[in-house]
Motif scaffolding. Structure first.
Motif, PDB file in Angstrom:
ATOM      1  N   VAL A 121      -8.183  55.199  -1.175  1.00 46.85           N
ATOM      2  CA  VAL A 121      -8.028  54.037  -2.068  1.00 46.85           C
ATOM      3  C   VAL A 121      -6.641  53.404  -1.895  1.00 46.85           C
ATOM      4  N   ALA A 122      -5.627  54.247  -1.694  1.00 46.26           N
ATOM      5  CA  ALA A 122      -4.269  53.717  -1.490  1.00 46.26           C
ATOM      6  C   ALA A 122      -4.202  52.897  -0.204  1.00 46.26           C
ATOM      7  N   GLN A 123      -4.886  53.360   0.835  1.00 48.21           N
ATOM      8  CA  GLN A 123      -4.848  52.671   2.129  1.00 48.21           C
ATOM      9  C   GLN A 123      -5.666  51.392   2.153  1.00 48.21           C
ATOM     10  N   ARG A 124      -6.833  51.397   1.474  1.00 49.67           N
ATOM     11  CA  ARG A 124      -7.812  50.330   1.675  1.00 49.67           C
ATOM     12  C   ARG A 124      -8.078  49.458   0.442  1.00 49.67           C
ATOM     13  N   GLY A 125      -7.589  49.902  -0.737  1.00 45.82           N
ATOM     14  CA  GLY A 125      -7.850  49.149  -1.963  1.00 45.82           C
ATOM     15  C   GLY A 125      -9.277  49.326  -2.463  1.00 45.82           C
ATOM     16  N   ASP A 167      -7.504  43.473  -1.749  1.00 48.69           N
ATOM     17  CA  ASP A 167      -6.515  43.393  -2.830  1.00 48.69           C
ATOM     18  C   ASP A 167      -7.086  44.052  -4.086  1.00 48.69           C
ATOM     19  N   ASN A 168      -6.472  45.157  -4.521  1.00 45.13           N
ATOM     20  CA  ASN A 168      -6.966  45.826  -5.731  1.00 45.13           C
ATOM     21  C   ASN A 168      -6.039  45.599  -6.930  1.00 45.13           C
ATOM     22  N   ARG A 179     -10.286  38.276  -1.998  1.00 42.61           N
ATOM     23  CA  ARG A 179      -9.489  39.500  -2.113  1.00 42.61           C
ATOM     24  C   ARG A 179      -9.295  40.227  -0.774  1.00 42.61           C
ATOM     25  N   VAL A 180      -9.818  39.665   0.294  1.00 35.78           N
ATOM     26  CA  VAL A 180      -9.682  40.339   1.592  1.00 35.78           C
ATOM     27  C   VAL A 180      -8.267  40.159   2.139  1.00 35.78           C
ATOM     28  N   LEU A 181      -7.617  41.276   2.464  1.00 37.79           N
ATOM     29  CA  LEU A 181      -6.250  41.231   2.994  1.00 37.79           C
ATOM     30  C   LEU A 181      -6.225  41.330   4.515  1.00 37.79           C
ATOM     31  N   GLU A 182      -7.006  42.270   5.082  1.00 38.43           N
ATOM     32  CA  GLU A 182      -7.046  42.362   6.539  1.00 38.43           C
ATOM     33  C   GLU A 182      -8.339  42.998   7.022  1.00 38.43           C
ATOM     34  N   PRO A 183      -8.960  42.489   8.109  1.00 38.70           N
ATOM     35  CA  PRO A 183      -8.574  41.229   8.743  1.00 38.70           C
ATOM     36  C   PRO A 183      -9.039  40.039   7.894  1.00 38.70           C
ATOM     37  N   LYS A 184      -8.328  38.931   7.988  1.00 40.12           N
ATOM     38  CA  LYS A 184      -8.641  37.734   7.206  1.00 40.12           C
ATOM     39  C   LYS A 184      -9.987  37.141   7.646  1.00 40.12           C
TER      40      LYS A 184
END
Lengths: 345, 345
Positions: B73-77, B27-28, B11-16
């Motif tokens: 939460v919107a910024q980071r999931g 990814d939430n 579920r990690v979007l950034e950094p990979k």
């Protein structure tokens, strides 16, 4: 003689009530309190960041550099660069020992020592500057300094070149702490095992873990891994990037048949290696963070996040008798001494 | 259903390539991978350091606090405060269990659980904030969250009110780690001994140190000191500001006849208390930093600067069976249970 505070608060002039390091000005009168040591100073090794700033501000003019150094000490009673906040260390000879320390210190008048506490908290008086060594960040002076009761120092040996001794004293805490952590038969991972402090940890871990133990050096660089192999103190030299936590876990799992490490010692000065270190450690194992790039919250929350019940220790650059311990390593291992004489002076 | 990594790296979007906790963004999306558990969330228990920072930045304005929480939460999931680096925990009901976990978990759909992994790595979606409980660091929401395969949780007990259980589970690591650290006869200082985790540490330290031990609670607030006295588990309740390192050292020295503490447990969520904790500890003693406001470098360089050979431990919020341990304390001590029922719900 008056009795002073072990930490030197009795010499703080302004602001009152703080420790000598954060203080703006301390008393550099060279009359001794009963728990102080007076040093005849030979040379100041100015912190690199500080000396770079002074040289730049003085446009590399030796006369102006000298004036800047004298000015800092005149203003603050210590060589504590107000721009960089940093100091350095000094080399000198013991001139007098306060009455309260007689029989409590291993120092004798005439001993050559290096102070292991920062110049940013050391009372200093400069009579004259004898020579500037700009490339070495070193200033030879006639002057005196005070070592507080709590002040750390190392007696400089006669059988080891001064620069080699200073190079190992800079990281003396690493092998001393490794000696405490590692037990016979342990599996030990040294993250950054090819660097200066890392090499000392690998060497010490090998000694302590013994023939039944397993020492694993980790570095992202092929050259470091080759050097670890050549030195011969590791069972495995793994070329892995410790910032890739999952890759770290898999690499250590592979060479330990899934058992992972009893002790992980982190010596790399790069960020984001906390989780890789934690995932390489078995449940109830120990992670020792020597790296100043360690994030407290990344370690604390990282272990909780992956459900790892491990002891995580903040690397302490000081351990009792660490200087004696570190210098002895150079006598014990000709290979280690050669490495320091060729690579770190 | 796709098969995910036990640690949630899928579920990690950034950094990979990093784990969910150090990741900036995860990814939430609330569609389940086969080794995940979906939770309908009732309440978030925000980490004290994080909530203090949010309240301060929002000038205690409820609308701005809500906006700040939603924005993170919107910024980071995930509810991962970018300033403090910390998160918190949540309570909710199991809504769905991934196919790969069927028969491998003791959970069933409908079970009420508290997650014991940090919100700083937990995929979270907030539909709406229903209520803010500023004094309790609690936020009631409509929303959903994901528990990874490695994620720790506790089934909530039926004999303890939910909010009381949640309040103690949030700091469950503190008494469990204190139990490991403190030995009979020890002198123990709890910095922030009047707070939530501090009170648990004081209680546990009293049990472990026993009648020959000495438990010292420290707080800058008279009210906290009064409460510590009333609860009766401390030998001394000292009103001292732990950011004043010299004052801390003198206060602890005074009540220990100069011996200082064997163990110092730091539970205050304010900055610059590292040196005060170190100076209150005897040589070869232990400092346990539970505060998420701890600076790694301040601790490491602070100890070296004053020549203190102490073991400094990074507080690990997880210790095996810490939830069972913490909940049992409420059954063991009616006074502790009353305190949690009146002060922390």
């Amino acid at each position: 003689m008056q009795h002073g505070c072990p930490y030197g608060t009795h010499r703080v002039l302004e602001p009152k009530g703080v420790l000598p390091q954060p203080a703006w000005k301390i008393d550099n009168t060279m009359s001794l309190w009963d728990n102080e040591i007076l040093i005849d100073v030979d040379a100041l090794n100015i912190d690199a960041a500080s000396f770079t700033q002074i040289k730049k501000a003085s446009e590399n003019d030796p006369a102006r550099i000298e004036a800047a150094i004298l000015d800092i000490v005149a203003q603050r009673g210590k060589h504590h660069n107000p721009v960089t906040g940093s100091g350095g260390m000094l080399i000198g000879r013991v001139a007098a020992i306060g009455a309260a320390l007689q029989g409590k210190t291993d120092l004798q008048v005439g001993d050559k020592i290096a102070t292991l506490v920062s110049l940013s908290l050391t009372p200093l008086k400069i009579e004259r500057i004898k020579a500037l060594h700009l490339a070495q960040d070193q200033v030879e002076i006639d002057g005196q300094a005070i070592l507080f009761e709590s002040g750390l120092y190392a007696k400089l040996p006669t059988d080891i070149p001064e620069k080699v001794a200073l190079a190992i004293l800079d990281v003396a805490g690493a092998p001393a702490q490794t000696a405490r952590l590692v037990r016979p038969g342990d599996t030990v991972v040294v993250v950054g095992g090819g660097g200066k402090s890392g090499t000392l940890c690998v060497y010490e871990a090998r000694k302590r873990a013994g023939p039944a133990g397993c020492v694993i050096g980790v570095s992202p660089f092929a050259k470091d891994c080759e050097r670890m192999q050549e030195l011969g103190w590791v069972d495995h030299a793994l070329q892995v990037d410790a910032t890739d936590a999952v890759a770290m876990m898999r690499a250590i799992s592979d060479v330990t048949q899934g058992r992972l490490a009893d002790v992980v010692i982190n010596c790399v000065n790069i960020q984001h290696t906390e989780l890789g270190s934690i995932l390489a450690t078995r449940q109830r194992g120990t992670v020792y963070f020597f790296s100043m790039a360690t994030s407290f919250t990344a370690a604390a929350l990282g272990a909780e996040g992956v459900g790892k019940d491990v002891d995580m220790i903040v690397g302490n650059g000081y351990a009792k008798d660490h200087a004696v311990y570190a210098l002895e390593l150079l006598r014990e291992s000709p290979r280690l001494r050669t490495l320091f004489e060729t690579l770190y002076v």
